[in-house]
Write an enzyme that holds these catalytic residues in place. Structure first.
Site, PDB file in Angstrom:
ATOM      1  CD  GLU A   1      15.516  63.966  21.770  1.00 10.57           C
ATOM      2  OE1 GLU A   1      15.533  64.917  20.883  1.00 10.57           O
ATOM      3  OE2 GLU A   1      15.873  62.739  21.367  1.00 10.57           O
TER       4      GLU A   1
ATOM      5  CB  CYS B   1       9.243  55.761  25.835  1.00 11.46           C
ATOM      6  SG  CYS B   1      11.110  55.016  25.439  1.00 11.46           S
TER       7      CYS B   1
ATOM      8  CB  CYS C   1      23.845  56.017  27.168  1.00  3.71           C
ATOM      9  SG  CYS C   1      23.951  53.819  27.727  1.00  3.71           S
TER      10      CYS C   1
ATOM     11  CB  CYS D   1      24.350  50.001  21.548  1.00  8.68           C
ATOM     12  SG  CYS D   1      24.312  49.188  22.839  1.00  8.68           S
TER      13      CYS D   1
ATOM     14  CB  CYS E   1      22.038  53.492  20.283  1.00  8.59           C
ATOM     15  SG  CYS E   1      21.412  54.549  21.449  1.00  8.59           S
TER      16      CYS E   1
ATOM     17  CB  CYS F   1      13.683  51.767  19.184  1.00 11.38           C
ATOM     18  SG  CYS F   1      14.427  50.812  20.144  1.00 11.38           S
TER      19      CYS F   1
HETATM   20  S1  SF4 Z   1      21.078  51.046  22.830  1.00 12.14           S
HETATM   21 FE1  SF4 Z   1      21.674  53.357  23.386  1.00 12.14          FE
HETATM   22  S2  SF4 Z   1      20.931  53.952  25.333  1.00 12.14           S
HETATM   23 FE2  SF4 Z   1      20.449  51.523  25.159  1.00 12.14          FE
HETATM   24  S3  SF4 Z   1      22.474  50.733  26.378  1.00 12.14           S
HETATM   25 FE3  SF4 Z   1      22.642  50.714  24.097  1.00 12.14          FE
HETATM   26  S4  SF4 Z   1      24.019  52.854  24.054  1.00 12.14           S
HETATM   27 FE4  SF4 Z   1      22.930  52.984  26.031  1.00 12.14          FE
END
Ligand code: SF4
Length: 334
Positions: free
Chosen positions: A81, A95, A102, A106, A109, A324
């Site tokens: 995306e 963006c 990933c 986190c 996220c 975000c």
């Molecule tokens: S916020 Fe999401 S995309 Fe960014 S480093 Fe952490 S897990 Fe990865």
């Protein structure tokens, strides 16, 4: 569209052909080789057959029209995306994603739930900007800035990210000024150190999201590898070498990192640094609740009192999950 293969196909042509093709693709933003009438018909036909210019994407537009989210599908079926943000000032920011998924984990996220599927190539990163550049062409406006804040930690794909930065900056291609390109990291120290020595003065953003190691380690696994103290040492050195301001991203999550004590603690860490803080309201991804607007404003005032340059970031595209921390794809990436 595959820019790398197109480049290779033109390797035996005179140098001015490459300039003509770059202008056609990245300045004139053509979508059909037939439009490039400066090229001989034989070459146009060959390019049209072997190097089609289409980009496979589906778009969603936010209710206020300020945000467009595109789901782009690459040749192997993998998807990312990417988001266009239209600022009131008239500036258009894209963006971009740098990974499919990933691995950084986190907890706030949506992308983290995918794990790492694969890294993007430089061309696949550039393609995201090209998609929106073509979309904006009909309005006679251009992409003014690019932020590497989409899916994936950019410094886990350092070479491809920097190659894409050079393409975006190239005056014969997009011609986007380095100061209008920002790379955001969750705090990969080696990446920050490498960026300090790059020739292009792009901006560095660091996702801090906590004022102490306990909270940071809970919501960002990288916080268990590198302490905030160590992170700040590396950032101080980055600022010393580059003389550039660092942007800290701070996502406010209700009851997790948004108390007055957290603000005071953060103020002590950042006081006197060449930096600015962007406070971001948590965009629901299921696990947490957002901090109230009143507390966000109070948090901001406490940082200001500590002498820290701080702003509250406008929430783009919340209703289309383009804000975000909300980017994630499922289908085709499994
Ligand atoms: S916020 Fe999401 S995309 Fe960014 S480093 Fe952490 S897990 Fe990865």
């Amino acid at each position: 569209m595959d820019w790398k293969r197109t480049r290779e196909a033109l390797a035996d042509e005179p140098a001015y052909r490459m300039r003509q093709v770059k202008k056609a693709l990245f300045v004139d933003l053509i979508e059909n080789w037939e439009e490039v009438t400066v090229l001989p018909k034989v070459l146009r036909d060959k390019l049209a057959t072997e190097y089609p210019l289409g980009i496979t994407a589906k778009t969603l537009v936010s209710s206020d029209n300020a945000t467009v989210k595109a789901l782009i599908t690459f040749d192997d079926g993998k998807q990312v995306e990417t988001v266009l943000m239209r600022h009131n000032s008239g500036r258009n920011t894209v963006c971009v994603s740098s990974l499919v998924g990933c691995p950084m984990g986190c907890t706030f996220c949506a992308t983290a739930s995918m794990g790492l599927v694969r890294k993007l190539t430089a061309d696949e990163i550039v393609l995201q900007v090209l998609f929106f550049a073509r979309l904006l062409k009909s309005e006679k406006v251009r992409v003014g800035s690019v932020v590497y804040m989409g899916m994936g930690e950019p410094f886990l794909n350092y070479e491809a990210v920097m190659e894409s930065v050079h393409i975006l900056h190239d005056p014969e291609m997009f011609g986007i000024g380095a100061r209008h390109i920002s790379i955001s990291t969750c705090g990969i120290l080696e990446g920050i150190q490498r960026l300090a020595n790059e020739d292009l003065p792009v901006n560095l953003a660091v996702s801090l999201h906590a004022s102490n190691d306990v909270v940071r380690g809970e919501i960002m696994p990288i916080g268990r590898t590198y302490s905030i103290e160590k992170l700040m040492e590396v950032i101080d050195e980055y600022v010393r070498v580059t003389k550039r301001k660092v942007m800290f991203e701070y996502l406010l999550v209700d009851g997790v990192n948004d108390t007055d004590d957290h603000a005071i603690e953060l103020g002590k860490i950042l006081k006197g640094k060449l930096c600015m803080v962007n406070l971001i309201s948590y965009n629901p991804t299921g696990k947490y609740t957002a901090t109230s607007e009143k507390q966000i404003n109070h948090f901001k005032s406490l940082l200001e009192r500590a002498g820290v340059d701080v702003a509250i970031r406008y929430r783009f595209g919340r209703d289309i999950e383009g804000a975000c921390g909300q980017l994630a794809t499922r289908k085709s990436n499994e």
